[in-house]
Design a protein around this motif. Structure first.
Motif, PDB file in Angstrom:
ATOM      1  N   ILE A 542      21.543  78.374  36.213  1.00 49.42           N
ATOM      2  CA  ILE A 542      20.248  77.730  36.468  1.00 49.42           C
ATOM      3  C   ILE A 542      20.165  77.239  37.907  1.00 49.42           C
ATOM      4  CG2 ILE A 542      18.824  75.737  35.835  1.00 49.42           C
ATOM      5  CD1 ILE A 542      19.995  76.097  32.956  1.00 49.42           C
ATOM      6  N   GLY A 543      21.277  76.681  38.404  1.00 50.22           N
ATOM      7  CA  GLY A 543      21.274  76.156  39.768  1.00 50.22           C
ATOM      8  C   GLY A 543      21.165  77.218  40.835  1.00 50.22           C
ATOM      9  N   SER A 544      21.465  78.473  40.477  1.00 47.41           N
ATOM     10  CA  SER A 544      21.431  79.558  41.461  1.00 47.41           C
ATOM     11  C   SER A 544      20.050  80.177  41.624  1.00 47.41           C
ATOM     12  CB  SER A 544      22.426  80.660  41.059  1.00 47.41           C
ATOM     13  OG  SER A 544      23.738  80.155  41.013  1.00 47.41           O
ATOM     14  N   ILE A 545      19.121  79.861  40.709  1.00 48.72           N
ATOM     15  CA  ILE A 545      17.818  80.538  40.735  1.00 48.72           C
ATOM     16  C   ILE A 545      17.046  80.234  42.006  1.00 48.72           C
ATOM     17  CG2 ILE A 545      15.559  80.682  39.630  1.00 48.72           C
ATOM     18  CD1 ILE A 545      16.895  80.319  36.971  1.00 48.72           C
ATOM     19  N   THR A 740      11.857  73.865  46.510  1.00 46.88           N
ATOM     20  CA  THR A 740      12.290  72.507  46.162  1.00 46.88           C
ATOM     21  C   THR A 740      11.710  72.083  44.822  1.00 46.88           C
ATOM     22  OG1 THR A 740      12.434  71.923  48.498  1.00 46.88           O
ATOM     23  CG2 THR A 740      12.326  70.108  46.919  1.00 46.88           C
ATOM     24  N   ALA A 741      10.412  72.376  44.614  1.00 41.86           N
ATOM     25  CA  ALA A 741       9.767  72.003  43.353  1.00 41.86           C
ATOM     26  C   ALA A 741      10.416  72.721  42.180  1.00 41.86           C
ATOM     27  CB  ALA A 741       8.278  72.331  43.417  1.00 41.86           C
ATOM     28  N   PHE A 742      10.701  74.012  42.345  1.00 42.11           N
ATOM     29  CA  PHE A 742      11.338  74.776  41.274  1.00 42.11           C
ATOM     30  C   PHE A 742      12.758  74.276  41.038  1.00 42.11           C
ATOM     31  CE2 PHE A 742      13.595  78.368  39.423  1.00 42.11           C
ATOM     32  CZ  PHE A 742      12.714  78.751  38.426  1.00 42.11           C
ATOM     33  N   ASP A 743      13.439  73.948  42.115  1.00 45.16           N
ATOM     34  CA  ASP A 743      14.808  73.446  42.004  1.00 45.16           C
ATOM     35  C   ASP A 743      14.837  72.119  41.266  1.00 45.16           C
ATOM     36  OD1 ASP A 743      17.515  73.841  42.435  1.00 45.16           O
ATOM     37  OD2 ASP A 743      17.536  72.639  44.257  1.00 45.16           O
ATOM     38  N   LEU A 832      13.212  82.728  29.474  1.00 49.00           N
ATOM     39  CA  LEU A 832      11.803  82.902  29.157  1.00 49.00           C
ATOM     40  C   LEU A 832      11.354  84.261  29.671  1.00 49.00           C
ATOM     41  CD1 LEU A 832      10.543  79.349  30.122  1.00 49.00           C
ATOM     42  CD2 LEU A 832      11.170  80.185  27.879  1.00 49.00           C
ATOM     43  N   ASP A 833      10.167  84.686  29.237  1.00 52.81           N
ATOM     44  CA  ASP A 833       9.683  86.002  29.641  1.00 52.81           C
ATOM     45  C   ASP A 833       9.515  86.116  31.148  1.00 52.81           C
ATOM     46  OD1 ASP A 833       9.684  86.894  27.096  1.00 52.81           O
ATOM     47  OD2 ASP A 833       7.535  86.664  26.748  1.00 52.81           O
ATOM     48  N   ALA A 834       9.126  85.008  31.807  1.00 57.09           N
ATOM     49  CA  ALA A 834       8.799  85.081  33.239  1.00 57.09           C
ATOM     50  C   ALA A 834       9.962  84.688  34.138  1.00 57.09           C
ATOM     51  CB  ALA A 834       7.590  84.198  33.543  1.00 57.09           C
ATOM     52  N   THR A 835      11.125  84.381  33.568  1.00 57.26           N
ATOM     53  CA  THR A 835      12.267  83.996  34.401  1.00 57.26           C
ATOM     54  C   THR A 835      13.515  84.755  33.979  1.00 57.26           C
ATOM     55  OG1 THR A 835      12.815  82.151  32.928  1.00 57.26           O
ATOM     56  CG2 THR A 835      11.424  81.655  34.833  1.00 57.26           C
ATOM     57  N   MET A 836      14.428  84.897  34.907  1.00 62.72           N
ATOM     58  CA  MET A 836      15.724  85.502  34.632  1.00 62.72           C
ATOM     59  C   MET A 836      16.793  84.610  35.240  1.00 62.72           C
ATOM     60  SD  MET A 836      17.140  89.324  35.528  1.00 62.72           S
ATOM     61  CE  MET A 836      17.748  88.970  37.169  1.00 62.72           C
ATOM     62  N   PHE A 837      17.747  84.173  34.430  1.00 63.82           N
ATOM     63  CA  PHE A 837      18.841  83.363  34.941  1.00 63.82           C
ATOM     64  C   PHE A 837      19.851  84.256  35.654  1.00 63.82           C
ATOM     65  CE2 PHE A 837      18.094  80.158  31.294  1.00 63.82           C
ATOM     66  CZ  PHE A 837      17.129  79.521  32.055  1.00 63.82           C
ATOM     67  N   ALA A 838      20.436  83.715  36.702  1.00 62.91           N
ATOM     68  CA  ALA A 838      21.478  84.463  37.415  1.00 62.91           C
ATOM     69  C   ALA A 838      22.704  84.554  36.514  1.00 62.91           C
ATOM     70  CB  ALA A 838      21.820  83.753  38.718  1.00 62.91           C
ATOM     71  N   PRO A 839      23.114  85.758  36.127  1.00 66.03           N
ATOM     72  CA  PRO A 839      24.239  85.894  35.178  1.00 66.03           C
ATOM     73  C   PRO A 839      25.593  85.724  35.866  1.00 66.03           C
ATOM     74  CG  PRO A 839      23.375  88.043  35.741  1.00 66.03           C
ATOM     75  CD  PRO A 839      22.530  87.053  36.490  1.00 66.03           C
TER      76      PRO A 839
END
Length: 881
Positions: A542-545, A740-743, A832-839
């Motif tokens: 999550i922190g890498s997105i 920043t807002a997304f983070d 979620l459909d609109a996001t992908m976590f960094a694996p």
């Protein structure tokens, strides 16, 4: 009498085996509280927000047009089927005095029911010149402070919008339209974003038309926000409102042109009158003209000014286009959709993580209950010999397990439904302005928890007891034959075996002699390590997105949305502004358009079409590459490059086709030429040539990407003010603020991952304690024997813990591999459909997971060392076994 004796025996057993009962109680309680707590957190969050929206009567839809709303438009909206309230209002963006804060000022009328404010301090405005402020400004202003409005233009222009520009602060409020603490939406002045909202009496606005209208519907009144039912109703109402407003643009344009012609006629009359007056003066005798020279000059100057105004008015009238109608739902409000996304992430994690949690709990409970039944082998045989039936004998173990699981379930549910949701919600409260959490009891989760808990203990006790009860009384009353000694595999490797010390050989033989215990310990430790590693891995992913998406992939510094219908002069002014900034190192014109990706098997997704004017320059602004290999992706005229999550959702590979639907519901087929790394939203990149071949028209370059060297917020604010002052600029977005807002939003997940890590760590402690306790209990005679033979307390402890340490290390290694699999599974579930976590899992996470497991193993060893020191050797050796 039998029943009374049975219950006495059960409670005597609990008293004598408190450690075992408490360990079963603890592991079941942990599993139940974790499952019920994580499962209920998401629904509790949505219920809290939904109740808040109902109490404050948040609008269902908001209607705006580019030329404002007239009374006729409001009447049209009032006739929409199912309408409950139509609340027209005014809003304007202003600067707040010397603070240079941008306020989004709304009109307030106590008789209008929608979008009610929550009072934090003071009162709502009642008289002209009173204002209530966003409670985020409570530190900058106090009750009674004075605020003066200023604007991008002159005060005279601003005075045309307001009765007064001077206001007194009478209160601080929260609005259901702005639940997110940091964001207040876009602004048409200054840097392009509003800092706070405010409200003044509606009578203080002097605008000729309404700027917006808020709508609510009868059939949505009792429906919870975010529910599929609510979303379905809003989709229907949006279509109905758009249909009702479909004739408004033409009618409003005709009305504006009629008003413009009326004003121009008046202007033409003034010009004609001035020209006639000037001509009359020029026909006068020269002496009279000399006397009237000053008057003639004034008239001539006035005539020039009037002609200029008339020309400007005629040009403005000629440039009038069809007004646009905007019908938006609650998801357009800052924070509304993101809040649901966060709750959905929790629900997704809750569907994956607790399953593994319960699996480990069940495994350890099975080992514990099996050991308990084996310990009572002699007693079972005696009772059988005395004539007790299998059901009566089994009842003791079933009741023991049921008592442990039911009491643990009750405690776990109480803890889960109260503590976990509160901790998680409080973490999100740093991002959102919402009331205290509404905690609910969920019967379905409770029933599932109790059933699983009973399976873990009662069912395992039944299975273990049933196995023993198959033997007859004479067999049960005899000690169980010890396992025959066999050469282990390591002994056959003579080169290694000869070099092992006596203690090392004993340790190796003990490990392979008790294979079941070895497997259980390794699997228990591996499971706990995997859970801890998954928690740390989620934090890494999550922190890498934000840094990946808004630093590595989206390389541009600012995105400027442009009005497509801006005049040539306005565009020239914009170009001069850009070229005049020495810090800007490059710009790229891009056509951006949003469409829907469609497939019968997948939910429709918003897709952002991205068409750069210069294909060769795109690499300076957006990185197109394969996520795994890092290989660059190049745009060609043969197809489009799509983002990875979009390809994953629709199961697309290079050479496949993606179906997209435009706003007119026309379907187009796009060939997939490549797949690129991307983490937030869905993108389709293509060349202008390929766009034209698919859609049959040239792309409209409505966006410009900018790169610059001055990465300073103060400079960006000033530069944003210059951009928004240009009539051709619709909006400005800086990558630094978006990232920043997304983070900040993603950081709220840190607490969730912390809860996962702490829960997994607690489970690790209980599992290690339970398994070690069983190990010691099973070998109590063996340990007493070596103690009698002269082993010191530390040597006795090390005799056991050499095996435990070795098994723990094996478990940590196995858990690291298992953690990678579990982490991948949880990511796929939680996305979620609109996001992908960094694996990814960063290497420190492996170290932390291993150290935490070793730490708890060490703590357990310390407890067990104390227990081993207290072993009564003679009593243990006297026991018949």
């Amino acid at each position: 009498m039998k029943k009374r004796a049975l219950w006495k025996d059960i409670f005597r057993e609990i008293r004598h085996t408190k450690a075992r009962f408490i360990s079963i109680f603890a592991i079941i309680m942990l599993g139940v509280s974790f499952f019920s707590g994580i499962k209920s957190a998401g629904p509790d969050m949505l219920d809290t927000a939904g109740t808040f929206y109902q109490e404050t009567r948040l609008m269902d839809l908001k209607v705006q047009t580019s030329y404002g709303l007239t009374e006729d438009n409001i009447d049209l909206l009032s006739d929409v089927p199912g309408i409950d309230e139509v609340q027209p209002g005014y809003s304007a963006d202003v600067f707040s005095g010397n603070n240079a804060l941008i306020l989004k000022v709304h009109s307030y009328d106590s008789d209008k029911p929608l979008n009610q404010y929550s009072m934090i301090e003071g009162r709502l405005p009642e008289d002209s010149g009173e204002i209530v402020l966003d409670d985020k400004l409570a530190g900058k202003y106090a009750l009674g402070d004075k605020i003066t409005f200023s604007g991008a233009g002159t005060d005279a222009e601003l005075s045309n919008n307001f009765e007064t520009l001077n206001y007194t602060v009478v209160g601080f409020v929260r609005s259901p339209q702005f639940i997110e603490k940091s964001t207040r939406g876009t602004s048409g002045i200054g840097k392009g974003t509003a800092d706070a909202f405010a409200a003044i009496p509606e009578s203080d606005f002097k605008l000729p038309v309404y700027t917006e209208a808020y709508l609510s519907f009868k059939d949505t009144t009792g429906v919870k926000a975010y529910s599929p039912e609510y979303e379905g109703l809003i989709e229907q109402h949006t279509k109905a409102v758009e249909q009702a407003m479909s004739s408004v643009p033409e009618a409003r344009l005709a009305e504006m042109r009629a008003e413009g012609e009326k004003e121009l006629s008046s202007g033409r009359g003034k010009v004609a009158a001035a020209e006639k007056q000037l001509a009359d003066l020029k026909r006068q005798p020269e002496g009279v003209q000399q006397e009237q020279a000053a008057n003639m000059k004034a008239i001539a100057d006035g005539l020039v000014s009037a002609k200029a105004e008339l020309a400007a008015g005629e040009q403005k009238l000629a440039e009038l286009g069809l007004p646009k109608v905007y019908v938006t739902d609650r998801s357009a409000n800052p924070g509304y959709a993101e809040y649901k996304d966060n709750a959905d992430r929790l629900s997704a994690i809750a569907s994956a993580f607790p399953v593994f949690f319960f699996l480990i709990a069940a495994l350890v409970s099975l080992t514990t209950m099996t050991r308990m039944v084996e310990e009572h082998r002699l007693q079972i045989g005696t009772l059988k010999a005395l004539g007790y039936g299998n059901r009566d004998i089994m009842a003791k173990f079933l009741v023991y397990g049921t008592l442990a699981s039911l009491t643990a379930s009750v405690a776990g549910l109480a803890l889960g439904f109260t503590m976990f949701p509160t901790i998680i919600y409080n973490a999100y409260s740093s991002l959102y302005n919402l009331p205290d959490l509404i905690k609910s009891f969920y019967p379905s989760y409770s029933i599932i928890s109790i059933i699983v808990a009973l399976i873990c203990t009662t069912l395992t006790a039944w299975i273990a007891a049933r196995v023993e009860l198959r033997s007859n009384a004479s067999v049960l009353m005899r000690p169980k034959a010890p396992k025959s000694g066999q050469r282990i595999l390591l002994e056959r490797v003579t080169f290694v075996w000869k070099r092992l010390s006596f203690v090392q050989k004993v340790t190796a033989r003990n490990l392979f002699r008790y294979k079941q215990r070895m497997f259980m310990t390794v699997f228990g430790v591996a499971g706990c390590t995997a859970l801890i590693l998954t928690g740390f891995g989620l934090k890494d992913s999550i922190g890498s997105i934000a840094p990946q998406q808004f630093g590595t992939i989206m390389k541009y510094d600012a995105l400027v949305a442009l009005h497509e219908d801006a005049s040539a002069d306005v565009r020239d002014a914009y170009e001069q502004l850009i070229t005049g900034e020495s810090t800007i190192t490059g710009s790229l014109s891009v056509a951006q358009e949003t469409m829907k990706a469609h497939s019968s098997a997948v939910n429709d997704q918003d897709v952002h079409m991205f068409i750069p004017a210069s294909v060769d320059a795109i690499s300076d602004y957006v990185e197109l590459r394969d996520r795994v290999s890092g290989e660059k992706r190049t745009l060609s005229d043969e197809g489009a490059i799509i983002s990875e999550k979009l390809a994953k959702l629709y199961g697309l590979e290079p050479g496949d086709q993606l179906n997209v639907v435009d706003k007119d519901n026309e379907t187009f087929k796009i060939k997939v030429a490549g797949i690129t790394e991307n983490y937030v939203m869905h993108y389709v990149y293509m060349t202008p040539v390929y766009y034209s071949s698919i859609f049959g028209q040239e792309p409209a370059f409505n966006t410009e990407l900018l790169n610059y060297t001055m990465h300073d917020k103060a400079w960006e604010d000033k530069f944003g003010e210059k951009l928004t002052a240009n009539e051709g600029v619709a909006a400005v977005s800086f990558s630094s603020s978006v990232g920043t807002a997304f983070d900040d939003t993603m950081k709220s997940m840190d607490v969730v991952t912390l809860v996962l890590i702490v829960s997994a760590a607690a489970l690790a402690f209980v599992v290690l304690y339970n398994l070690t306790n069983i190990n010691v209990s099973e070998r109590i005679r063996e340990l007493s024997t070596i103690k009698v033979l002269g082993f010191y307390d530390k040597e006795v402890t090390l005799y056991i813990y050499r095996e435990n340490m070795l098994l723990s290390l094996l478990g940590i290694v196995a858990g690291s591999g298992l953690g990678i699999i579990l982490h991948s599974f949880v990511l796929n579930t939680a996305e979620l459909d609109a996001t992908m976590f960094a694996p990814i899992i960063k290497w420190p996470s492996y170290v932390y997971a291993a150290l935490l497991t070793l730490l708890f193993s060490g703590i357990v060893m310390a407890f067990m060392h104390i227990k081993l020191k207290r072993i009564h050797m003679i009593e243990a050796l006297k026991s018949v076994e």
